[in-house]
Design a protein around this motif. Sequence first.
Motif: not given
Length: 216
Positions: A178-184
């Motif tokens: 998530a911190n790398e931009g993946v939506t969870i």
Amino acid sequence: MLQIKDVSYIADDRTIIDDLSFTVNKGETIAVVGPSGSGKSTLFRLMSNLISPTKGSITLNGTPFEQINPEQLRMEVSYLLQQSDLFEPTIGLNLSFPARVRNEKFDKKHAKQLLKRVGMGHYNLDASVSHLSGGERQRITIARQLMYIPQILLLDEATSALDAKNRETIEKMIFDLANEGVTIMWITHNDDQSMRNFSKRIKIVNGKIESEENLS
Ligand SMILES: Nc1ncnc2c1ncn2[C@@H]1O[C@H](COP(=O)(O)OP(=O)(O)OP(=O)(O)O)[C@@H](O)[C@H]1O
Ligand SMILES: [Mg+2]
């Protein structure tokens, strides 16, 4: 990025998802809660294009699902099922499956790293999956799903078979993504888990969103 508009899903004359609208924005981490049978997994199956809405539309970055190549879509929106689904005989064949689908070379080194990160580093890639425990199977399933990084990751109680320590490890891995931009989006019955780290919590009851709450 992903927009669900007036979506209903009817099966056997039963309305399982009932005129639901919802927008998922890039980088959000959303906990999905609600009683058993309320339609959470069905919503994820709709969002990952495993089933199609009876009514309404779903778009990814403005493009309706019908206009996106299904294989492409499955790579962008990745759904980690409620039950582990290891359909190949060995750990390595399961982990190389995403590369085979893409006609790409299997990155063995990455597979071994992931195996280690999910706490299965003591297994070889050629080990059989048939004798693995439920929690071990679940961790292999997670590693397989993370061989490639999707835009949106849908997790369906993905850590239900894990002990507290392994659950924490996996949660950390997911929130690092998530911190790398993946939506969870993560369906969870674990209250503890649903409160920590998430930016939002939605509650599904009878196929509708009963409440939507921003957490910080
Ligand atoms: N294809 C189908 N045909 C008939 N009924 C279905 C179908 N798919 C789902 N259902 C029903 O829809 C309801 C919602 O199912 P769903 O799996 O989405 O619930 P859930 O919220 O994920 O529950 P749980 O927390 O127990 O996993 C259930 O009653 C289920 O039996
Ligand atoms: Mg479910």
